[in-house]
Design a protein around this motif. Structure first.
Motif, PDB file in Angstrom:
ATOM      1  N   MET A 190       0.768  -1.309   0.069  1.00 29.13           N
ATOM      2  CA  MET A 190      -0.126   0.030  -0.010  1.00 29.13           C
ATOM      3  C   MET A 190       0.955   1.361  -0.104  1.00 29.13           C
ATOM      4  O   MET A 190       1.871   1.360   0.774  1.00 29.13           O
ATOM      5  CB  MET A 190      -0.966   0.033   1.364  1.00 29.13           C
ATOM      6  N   LYS A 191       0.589   2.166  -0.775  1.00 31.61           N
ATOM      7  CA  LYS A 191       1.316   3.242  -0.938  1.00 31.61           C
ATOM      8  C   LYS A 191       1.096   4.389   0.181  1.00 31.61           C
ATOM      9  O   LYS A 191      -0.082   4.219   0.787  1.00 31.61           O
ATOM     10  CB  LYS A 191       1.183   4.260  -2.209  1.00 31.61           C
ATOM     11  N   PRO A 192       2.135   5.146   0.823  1.00 32.34           N
ATOM     12  CA  PRO A 192       1.937   6.284   1.737  1.00 32.34           C
ATOM     13  C   PRO A 192       0.820   7.160   1.355  1.00 32.34           C
ATOM     14  O   PRO A 192       0.532   7.329   0.150  1.00 32.34           O
ATOM     15  CB  PRO A 192       3.219   6.777   1.868  1.00 32.34           C
ATOM     16  N   ALA A 193       0.036   7.409   2.305  1.00 30.12           N
ATOM     17  CA  ALA A 193      -1.413   8.286   1.999  1.00 30.12           C
ATOM     18  C   ALA A 193      -0.675   9.549   1.373  1.00 30.12           C
ATOM     19  O   ALA A 193      -1.718  10.499   0.682  1.00 30.12           O
ATOM     20  CB  ALA A 193      -1.792   8.718   3.145  1.00 30.12           C
ATOM     21  N   SER A 194       0.424  10.234   1.729  1.00 32.75           N
ATOM     22  CA  SER A 194       0.888  11.704   1.290  1.00 32.75           C
ATOM     23  C   SER A 194       2.398  11.531   1.087  1.00 32.75           C
ATOM     24  O   SER A 194       3.151  10.530   1.197  1.00 32.75           O
ATOM     25  CB  SER A 194       0.902  12.501   2.578  1.00 32.75           C
ATOM     26  N   ILE A 195       2.613  12.644   0.370  1.00 31.41           N
ATOM     27  CA  ILE A 195       4.191  12.572  -0.168  1.00 31.41           C
ATOM     28  C   ILE A 195       5.037  12.734   1.039  1.00 31.41           C
ATOM     29  O   ILE A 195       6.219  12.394   1.165  1.00 31.41           O
ATOM     30  CB  ILE A 195       4.179  13.745  -1.139  1.00 31.41           C
ATOM     31  N   LEU A 196       4.478  13.341   1.993  1.00 34.75           N
ATOM     32  CA  LEU A 196       5.416  13.723   3.164  1.00 34.75           C
ATOM     33  C   LEU A 196       5.436  12.179   3.947  1.00 34.75           C
ATOM     34  O   LEU A 196       6.899  11.969   4.540  1.00 34.75           O
ATOM     35  CB  LEU A 196       4.554  14.404   4.433  1.00 34.75           C
ATOM     36  N   GLY A 197       4.439  11.457   3.887  1.00 35.76           N
ATOM     37  CA  GLY A 197       4.911   9.978   4.277  1.00 35.76           C
ATOM     38  C   GLY A 197       5.789   9.154   3.645  1.00 35.76           C
ATOM     39  O   GLY A 197       6.848   8.701   4.040  1.00 35.76           O
ATOM     40  N   ALA A 198       6.059   9.510   2.216  1.00 35.96           N
ATOM     41  CA  ALA A 198       7.016   8.754   1.481  1.00 35.96           C
ATOM     42  C   ALA A 198       8.366   9.326   1.777  1.00 35.96           C
ATOM     43  O   ALA A 198       9.263   8.702   1.524  1.00 35.96           O
ATOM     44  CB  ALA A 198       6.290   8.870  -0.032  1.00 35.96           C
ATOM     45  N   LEU A 199       8.180  10.676   1.987  1.00 36.58           N
ATOM     46  CA  LEU A 199       9.772  11.373   2.289  1.00 36.58           C
ATOM     47  C   LEU A 199      10.334  10.813   3.371  1.00 36.58           C
ATOM     48  O   LEU A 199      11.511  10.358   3.569  1.00 36.58           O
ATOM     49  CB  LEU A 199       9.641  12.683   2.322  1.00 36.58           C
ATOM     50  N   ARG A 200       9.358  10.616   4.571  1.00 34.10           N
ATOM     51  CA  ARG A 200      10.022  10.205   5.856  1.00 34.10           C
ATOM     52  C   ARG A 200      10.633   8.794   5.596  1.00 34.10           C
ATOM     53  O   ARG A 200      11.370   8.267   6.327  1.00 34.10           O
ATOM     54  CB  ARG A 200       8.879  10.217   6.798  1.00 34.10           C
ATOM     55  N   GLU A 201       9.595   7.755   4.677  1.00 36.12           N
ATOM     56  CA  GLU A 201       9.998   6.375   4.626  1.00 36.12           C
ATOM     57  C   GLU A 201      11.398   6.427   3.807  1.00 36.12           C
ATOM     58  O   GLU A 201      12.343   5.511   3.932  1.00 36.12           O
ATOM     59  CB  GLU A 201       8.909   5.679   3.565  1.00 36.12           C
ATOM     60  N   ASP A 202      11.632   7.215   2.801  1.00 38.46           N
ATOM     61  CA  ASP A 202      12.845   7.259   2.102  1.00 38.46           C
ATOM     62  C   ASP A 202      13.983   7.690   2.975  1.00 38.46           C
ATOM     63  O   ASP A 202      14.947   6.992   3.160  1.00 38.46           O
ATOM     64  CB  ASP A 202      12.974   8.145   0.882  1.00 38.46           C
ATOM     65  N   LEU A 203      13.699   8.285   3.855  1.00 41.04           N
ATOM     66  CA  LEU A 203      14.783   8.969   4.919  1.00 41.04           C
ATOM     67  C   LEU A 203      15.059   7.739   5.629  1.00 41.04           C
ATOM     68  O   LEU A 203      16.466   7.520   6.037  1.00 41.04           O
ATOM     69  CB  LEU A 203      14.200  10.226   5.776  1.00 41.04           C
ATOM     70  N   HIS A 204      14.099   7.284   6.233  1.00 44.85           N
ATOM     71  CA  HIS A 204      14.309   6.110   7.242  1.00 44.85           C
ATOM     72  C   HIS A 204      15.007   4.821   6.546  1.00 44.85           C
ATOM     73  O   HIS A 204      16.141   4.196   6.939  1.00 44.85           O
ATOM     74  CB  HIS A 204      12.961   5.496   7.739  1.00 44.85           C
ATOM     75  N   ALA A 205      14.794   4.566   5.284  1.00 40.54           N
ATOM     76  CA  ALA A 205      15.402   3.573   4.554  1.00 40.54           C
ATOM     77  C   ALA A 205      16.814   4.021   4.081  1.00 40.54           C
ATOM     78  O   ALA A 205      17.584   3.219   4.311  1.00 40.54           O
ATOM     79  CB  ALA A 205      14.896   3.451   2.944  1.00 40.54           C
ATOM     80  N   ALA A 206      17.206   5.294   4.121  1.00 41.34           N
ATOM     81  CA  ALA A 206      18.582   5.605   3.879  1.00 41.34           C
ATOM     82  C   ALA A 206      19.173   5.376   4.921  1.00 41.34           C
ATOM     83  O   ALA A 206      20.476   5.061   5.040  1.00 41.34           O
ATOM     84  CB  ALA A 206      18.670   7.216   3.520  1.00 41.34           C
ATOM     85  N   LYS A 207      18.884   5.618   6.235  1.00 39.24           N
ATOM     86  CA  LYS A 207      19.556   5.659   7.812  1.00 39.24           C
ATOM     87  C   LYS A 207      19.869   4.228   7.867  1.00 39.24           C
ATOM     88  O   LYS A 207      20.713   3.641   8.063  1.00 39.24           O
ATOM     89  CB  LYS A 207      18.623   6.208   8.645  1.00 39.24           C
ATOM     90  N   LEU A 208      18.707   3.243   7.390  1.00 30.34           N
ATOM     91  CA  LEU A 208      18.842   1.825   7.638  1.00 30.34           C
ATOM     92  C   LEU A 208      20.019   1.113   6.670  1.00 30.34           C
ATOM     93  O   LEU A 208      20.790   0.281   7.141  1.00 30.34           O
ATOM     94  CB  LEU A 208      17.391   1.359   7.532  1.00 30.34           C
ATOM     95  N   ARG A 209      19.820   1.610   5.710  1.00 26.38           N
ATOM     96  CA  ARG A 209      21.031   1.097   4.718  1.00 26.38           C
ATOM     97  C   ARG A 209      22.458   1.654   4.460  1.00 26.38           C
ATOM     98  O   ARG A 209      23.256   0.979   3.682  1.00 26.38           O
ATOM     99  CB  ARG A 209      20.375   1.080   3.302  1.00 26.38           C
ATOM    100  N   ASP A 210      22.718   2.589   5.147  1.00 23.92           N
ATOM    101  CA  ASP A 210      24.197   3.303   5.005  1.00 23.92           C
ATOM    102  C   ASP A 210      24.813   3.518   6.447  1.00 23.92           C
ATOM    103  O   ASP A 210      24.270   4.263   7.191  1.00 23.92           O
ATOM    104  CB  ASP A 210      23.949   4.682   4.228  1.00 23.92           C
ATOM    105  N   PRO A 211      25.592   2.576   6.675  1.00 23.92           N
ATOM    106  CA  PRO A 211      26.222   2.578   7.918  1.00 23.92           C
ATOM    107  C   PRO A 211      27.044   3.806   8.125  1.00 23.92           C
ATOM    108  O   PRO A 211      27.466   4.155   9.422  1.00 23.92           O
ATOM    109  CB  PRO A 211      27.139   1.303   8.055  1.00 23.92           C
ATOM    110  N   ALA A 212      27.174   4.550   7.080  1.00 24.78           N
ATOM    111  CA  ALA A 212      28.057   5.943   7.222  1.00 24.78           C
ATOM    112  C   ALA A 212      27.043   7.052   7.724  1.00 24.78           C
ATOM    113  O   ALA A 212      27.713   8.125   8.132  1.00 24.78           O
ATOM    114  CB  ALA A 212      28.806   6.138   5.955  1.00 24.78           C
ATOM    115  N   ALA A 213      25.767   6.774   7.612  1.00 27.84           N
ATOM    116  CA  ALA A 213      24.853   8.217   7.978  1.00 27.84           C
ATOM    117  C   ALA A 213      25.013   8.274   9.558  1.00 27.84           C
ATOM    118  O   ALA A 213      24.770   7.351  10.221  1.00 27.84           O
ATOM    119  CB  ALA A 213      23.622   7.730   7.584  1.00 27.84           C
ATOM    120  N   ASN A 214      24.996   9.680  10.004  1.00 28.38           N
ATOM    121  CA  ASN A 214      25.167   9.908  11.272  1.00 28.38           C
ATOM    122  C   ASN A 214      23.829  10.575  11.807  1.00 28.38           C
ATOM    123  O   ASN A 214      23.523  10.410  13.048  1.00 28.38           O
ATOM    124  CB  ASN A 214      26.558  10.623  11.518  1.00 28.38           C
TER     125      ASN A 214
END
Length: 191
Positions: free
Chosen positions: A1-25
């Motif tokens: 299911m797609k996020p209800a808002s673009i803001l929800g999608a942006l938050r999910e992308d941010l979380h995915a980046a934090k999860l997948r890049d161990p260099a992110a502080n």
């Protein structure tokens, strides 16, 4: 299911980046210093514009995004949730590409076409796919769920679920580890 808002999608992308890049502080570092994240966020906006028929403005914004980030994503491409591009520079995603949820690309990846015909010309990456640096995935093919494409592979044929494809031309190899548990395993080890 797609996020209800673009803001929800942006938050999910941010979380995915934090999860997948161990260099992110920090979130601030990700937001300000990760061109892959900036490119996908721009695409989330331009894709909505494209679907509403605002094609010239969408293309102009995508052009500007390419200049700033080094990532070219056509506004017509369909990209799922929690998408991440690590290192980002040189990534090209064509107009009819379809990308599922939880997909990760490394730098210099091309999801391109092999034909000048109208219609579906670019690949489909199903959920959980990882594409290694420098890989070329070309034509209206499908990369199966949880599959990995090795660094510098050239893939022009469908790839089944849970597979690793490497080489030029791409050849499917049996993974040595359970890919569900090792989603970040470097596909280049299979070359």
């Amino acid at each position: 299911m797609k996020p209800a808002s673009i803001l929800g999608a942006l938050r999910e992308d941010l979380h995915a980046a934090k999860l997948r890049d161990p260099a992110a502080n920090s979130n601030a570092e990700l937001i300000l210093g990760y061109p892959g994240l900036q490119a996908i966020w721009s695409h989330r906006i331009t894709h909505r514009m494209w679907r509403r028929g605002w094609r010239v403005p969408a293309r102009l914004i995508s052009l500007w995004t390419r200049v700033v980030t080094g990532v070219e994503i056509h506004p017509g491409a369909t990209i799922g949730r929690r998408f991440f591009i690590d290192h980002a520079t040189g990534v090209v995603i064509g107009e009819t590409a379809e990308i599922g949820d939880d997909v990760m690309l490394y730098q210099d990846v091309t999801l391109g076409g092999r034909s000048l015909e109208r219609g579906k010309r670019h690949p489909t990456l199903l959920d959980g796919v990882v594409v290694g640096a420098g890989a070329r995935v070309l034509g209206p093919i499908t990369i199966g769920k949880n599959s990995q494409v090795g660094a510098n592979a050239v893939v022009v044929r469908d790839v089944p679920d849970d597979a690793v494809v490497v080489g030029v031309p791409g050849v499917v190899k049996k993974p040595e580890v359970d890919m569900h548990e090792h989603w970040a395993e470097d596909p280049a080890i299979y070359i």
